[in-house]
Design a protein around this motif. Structure first.
Motif, PDB file in Angstrom:
ATOM      1  N   HIS A   5       0.830  -1.209   0.000  1.00 27.74           N
ATOM      2  CA  HIS A   5       0.000   0.000   0.000  1.00 27.74           C
ATOM      3  C   HIS A   5       0.861   1.255   0.000  1.00 27.74           C
ATOM      4  O   HIS A   5       1.881   1.319   0.680  1.00 27.74           O
ATOM      5  CB  HIS A   5      -0.920   0.005   1.228  1.00 27.74           C
ATOM      6  CG  HIS A   5      -1.887  -1.141   1.210  1.00 27.74           C
ATOM      7  ND1 HIS A   5      -3.111  -1.059   0.600  1.00 27.74           N
ATOM      8  CD2 HIS A   5      -1.770  -2.416   1.664  1.00 27.74           C
ATOM      9  CE1 HIS A   5      -3.731  -2.222   0.707  1.00 27.74           C
ATOM     10  NE2 HIS A   5      -2.936  -3.073   1.349  1.00 27.74           N
ATOM     11  N   GLU A  34      -6.741  -3.407  -4.186  1.00 27.03           N
ATOM     12  CA  GLU A  34      -7.389  -4.247  -3.163  1.00 27.03           C
ATOM     13  C   GLU A  34      -8.773  -3.660  -2.898  1.00 27.03           C
ATOM     14  O   GLU A  34      -8.896  -2.612  -2.261  1.00 27.03           O
ATOM     15  CB  GLU A  34      -6.558  -4.285  -1.868  1.00 27.03           C
ATOM     16  CG  GLU A  34      -7.162  -5.222  -0.814  1.00 27.03           C
ATOM     17  CD  GLU A  34      -6.285  -5.404   0.426  1.00 27.03           C
ATOM     18  OE1 GLU A  34      -5.352  -4.603   0.641  1.00 27.03           O
ATOM     19  OE2 GLU A  34      -6.543  -6.354   1.195  1.00 27.03           O
ATOM     20  N   ASP A  43       1.703  -7.224   2.107  1.00 26.51           N
ATOM     21  CA  ASP A  43       0.710  -6.269   2.644  1.00 26.51           C
ATOM     22  C   ASP A  43       1.452  -5.139   3.371  1.00 26.51           C
ATOM     23  O   ASP A  43       1.004  -4.654   4.422  1.00 26.51           O
ATOM     24  CB  ASP A  43      -0.301  -6.957   3.557  1.00 26.51           C
ATOM     25  CG  ASP A  43      -1.630  -6.221   3.654  1.00 26.51           C
ATOM     26  OD1 ASP A  43      -1.782  -5.162   2.997  1.00 26.51           O
ATOM     27  OD2 ASP A  43      -2.519  -6.698   4.382  1.00 26.51           O
TER      28      ASP A  43
HETATM   29 FE    FE Z   1      -3.742  -4.824   2.066  1.00 29.33          FE
END
Ligand code: FE
Ligand code: AMP
Ligand code: ZN
Ligand code: FE
Length: 268
Positions: A10, A65, A242
């Motif tokens: 992210h 996502e 992540d």
């Molecule tokens: Fe994520």
């Protein structure tokens, strides 16, 4: 040198702490060859970041996502390999922004009622495309309402807590439909985070291309059952960290990765 790619991270476009360019630079430093930036409900870093990455020797695949719901339970769906200008993808991102706007205002109202005021102006001064609970949690820490991010969720913002608001929901089915129409691949994210395997099986029956079987810093024993289930459903077995930068300390970029074979299957 073998090809390693992190397929889940992210940027500042959602709730990560590094810009898309900084993520690419970090991928170089971590000796990764491939990367997908998968921001929550936005593709704002694309297509520009692909050229920047190429100039640094990093191959990128488009990613996102999406926040979705099945039986009123949250499911995160990773989309890969779509055209970032696809009208269906852009429209779904826009619908998420509208959904989030309504929901964020409801959350702020609940905080205000508890004498923990955060204004809409303060929240939307944050320069991210997707604003959600993590941004509200950070403001709560900055204002001294809670000692840390985790406690903002545990006491107020987490699912079912006193300032939690589900808000409008977008289904798994319509999310899959948008990704498929955009010629992308749909992957169920972090399957261990859902309530149980039965729930995951029901969600998979709706028609996914892949499952995120290697997740963050999880050890092999915890990932193994998902590899087994993915094989049963003939799914592409993906993986990623992540990574959120210092918003989720302790999880480095590249914590989980996959090889060229998976990268190519998602690109087809
Ligand atoms: Fe994520
Ligand atoms: P939102 O998309 O606005 O509903 O926010 C969801 C994000 O908040 C997730 O992707 C997590 O990063 C974070 N989150 C959700 N629940 C928790 C929790 N209990 N503790 C810490 N972070 C959480
Ligand atoms: Zn996040
Ligand atoms: Fe997620």
């Amino acid at each position: 040198m073998s090809f390693r790619t992190d397929l889940h991270c992210h940027s500042t476009c959602s709730d990560g702490s590094l810009t898309p360019e900084q993520l690419v630079d970090l991928a170089v430093a971590k000796d990764l060859q491939g990367l997908s930036i998968t921001d929550h409900d936005t593709v704002a870093s694309y297509p520009q970041i692909i050229d920047y990455a190429a100039s640094k020797g990093i191959q990128m695949i488009t990613g996102v996502e999406f926040s979705a719901h099945f039986n009123e339970k949250s499911v995160h769906i990773l989309g890969y390999g779509f055209t970032p200008s696809d009208p269906g993808i852009l429209d779904l991102c826009e619908r998420h922004q509208e959904r989030r706007k309504l929901r964020n205002l409801e959350i702020l109202k609940k905080l205000n009622a508890l004498d923990l005021p955060i204004t809409e102006e303060e929240l939307y001064a944050i320069p991210s495309h997707t604003i959600g609970r993590p941004h509200i949690a950070l403001l709560m820490v900055q204002k001294g309402y809670v000692p840390d991010f985790k406690r903002a969720f545990n006491r107020f913002l987490g699912d079912g807590k006193k300032c939690f608001v589900p808000g409008p929901m977008i289904s798994v089915e319509e999310t899959l439909d948008v990704i498929k129409k955009a010629h992308g691949k749909a992957v169920i994210a972090h399957p261990h985070l859902y309530s149980n395997k039965k729930f995951v099986r029901k969600v998979l029956a709706l028609g996914f291309d892949g499952m995120e079987c290697n997740y963050a810093c999880l050890p092999f024993e915890l990932n193994a059952p998902w590899h087994t289930m993915a094989n049963e459903f003939a799914l592409i077995r993906t993986g990623g960290s992540d990574f959120h930068g210092d918003k989720k300390p302790g999880i480095p970029l590249g914590a989980s990765s996959v090889g060229l074979d998976v990268f190519q299957q998602l690109s087809q």
